[in-house]
Design an enzyme around this catalytic site. Structure first.
Site, PDB file in Angstrom:
ATOM      1  N   CYS A 283       0.744  -1.186   0.147  1.00 57.48           N
ATOM      2  CA  CYS A 283      -0.050  -0.006   0.053  1.00 57.48           C
ATOM      3  C   CYS A 283       0.874   1.290   0.058  1.00 57.48           C
ATOM      4  O   CYS A 283       0.520   2.335  -0.565  1.00 57.48           O
ATOM      5  CB  CYS A 283      -0.931  -0.016   1.198  1.00 57.48           C
ATOM      6  SG  CYS A 283      -0.113   0.383   2.841  1.00 57.48           S
TER       7      CYS A 283
ATOM      8  N   HIS B 261      -1.118   1.829   7.021  1.00 61.90           N
ATOM      9  CA  HIS B 261      -1.792   1.549   5.756  1.00 61.90           C
ATOM     10  C   HIS B 261      -2.025   3.062   5.154  1.00 61.90           C
ATOM     11  O   HIS B 261      -2.546   4.006   5.998  1.00 61.90           O
ATOM     12  CB  HIS B 261      -3.031   0.820   5.930  1.00 61.90           C
ATOM     13  CG  HIS B 261      -3.603   0.839   4.505  1.00 61.90           C
ATOM     14  ND1 HIS B 261      -3.011  -0.075   3.390  1.00 61.90           N
ATOM     15  CD2 HIS B 261      -4.924   0.999   4.102  1.00 61.90           C
ATOM     16  CE1 HIS B 261      -3.923  -0.072   2.394  1.00 61.90           C
ATOM     17  NE2 HIS B 261      -5.221   0.520   2.917  1.00 61.90           N
TER      18      HIS B 261
ATOM     19  N   ASP C 291      -8.679   3.572  -2.436  1.00 61.89           N
ATOM     20  CA  ASP C 291      -7.697   2.655  -1.769  1.00 61.89           C
ATOM     21  C   ASP C 291      -7.358   1.445  -2.939  1.00 61.89           C
ATOM     22  O   ASP C 291      -8.175   0.641  -3.082  1.00 61.89           O
ATOM     23  CB  ASP C 291      -8.059   2.012  -0.582  1.00 61.89           C
ATOM     24  CG  ASP C 291      -6.968   1.201  -0.058  1.00 61.89           C
ATOM     25  OD1 ASP C 291      -6.045   0.643  -0.629  1.00 61.89           O
ATOM     26  OD2 ASP C 291      -7.087   0.720   1.132  1.00 61.89           O
TER      27      ASP C 291
END
Length: 296
Positions: free
Chosen positions: A73, A112, A127
């Site tokens: 991520c 994250h 995302d």
């Protein structure tokens, strides 16, 4: 080696986006978001190839866009944030704390990275790098309690006052091979909390120390498992250690079908090339330490 500057056209070619982006609208954002998750894997293989994962945007760009790799991520969503800003979207970076199965709570630190995008006065969470069945294919509207159905299930964002929580209600897993019927990799919770976040803008420096810890700490999930996920039009593919999964979403039957098998060492690189379009430069040492819970 000088590849030249980062540019949007090259990124769009990497994700197979052939449209125009004159309109900074929700439809365009949805399209590039979905193309990204279908083209660029969520993977931490660098850790298990003896490579260091960097927060430097140009290194991330060269790895993902030019070297047929994915990333985790901190790489994928950093790159996506750059793309959105370069296109002209109103975008900020946020940090989130991932739900940890081992402690049955959210982790104590931001690990994250996600992006918040505002379009016509409405905020969305983008995302492109969570992986498995918890990956959103399109941005989620930042509105508390609203059911937001996607291919993987129904997502909710819930405003708890000091934090927002993302959760997903999914379907029952149907595991084809009896050998994997009780696999700890298969998520059997109907509703699962994924991560929590605040709306405080963060820059890349906020994640540098955490990036180092995640790839070096012997108790980190990422040092204990080699991971590669890619979304497909019908579900997703995953490789954790030596276990390869093809998951097909069947919403009309209320199930997700898991086709799982173990891959011998000598076929791992071929699987990565053929199923994930990932080409490794260094030798991968697959890892799957069972003590560290991970659900897909």
């Amino acid at each position: 080696m000088d590849f030249g500057k980062m540019n949007l056209e090259e990124y769009f070619k990497r994700i197979g986006f052939h449209g125009t982006y004159d309109k900074l609208d929700l439809a365009t954002l949805k399209l590039i978001h979905k193309q990204h998750v279908m083209s660029i894997p969520f993977e931490n293989l660098s850790i298990h190839c003896g490579e260091r994962i960097s927060m430097d945007l140009e290194l991330i760009y060269n790895k993902i866009v030019r070297s047929s790799r994915g990333g985790w991520c901190l790489e994928n969503n950093s790159l996506f944030g750059w793309v959105l800003r370069e296109m002209g979207y109103d975008t900020v970076t946020l940090g989130s704390r991932v739900f940890n199965n081992n402690i049955d709570d959210f982790g104590p630190h931001d690990s994250h990275l996600i992006n918040k995008v505002v379009i016509d006065g409405k905020a969305y969470i983008a995302d492109v790098s969570f992986g498995a069945s918890f990956q959103v294919w399109e941005p989620l509207e930042l509105i508390s309690g609203k059911e937001q159905p996607q291919a993987a299930g129904i997502f909710h964002l819930i405003d708890k006052g000091d934090i927002w929580v993302l959760e997903k209600t999914g379907r029952k897993p149907e595991v084809i091979d009896p050998e994997f019927a009780k696999s700890s990799l298969v998520n059997r919770e109907e509703t699962k909390q994924i991560y929590c976040f605040t709306l405080v803008p963060r820059d890349a420096d906020h994640f540098i120390e955490k990036s180092h810890i995640l790839q070096t700490d012997p108790t980190s999930l990422f040092t204990n498992k080699s991971i590669c996920f890619l979304q497909t039009p019908t579900g997703f593919r995953g490789l954790i250690g030596w276990t390869y999964s093809e998951v097909t979403y069947k919403p009309e039957e209320g199930v997700d079908v898991f086709d799982m098998r173990n891959i011998p060492d000598e076929e791992i690189e071929q699987i990565l090339r053929e199923k994930f379009n990932v080409k490794l430069q260094n030798k991968l040492q697959p890892v799957n330490h069972k003590a560290y819970l991970m659900r897909i």
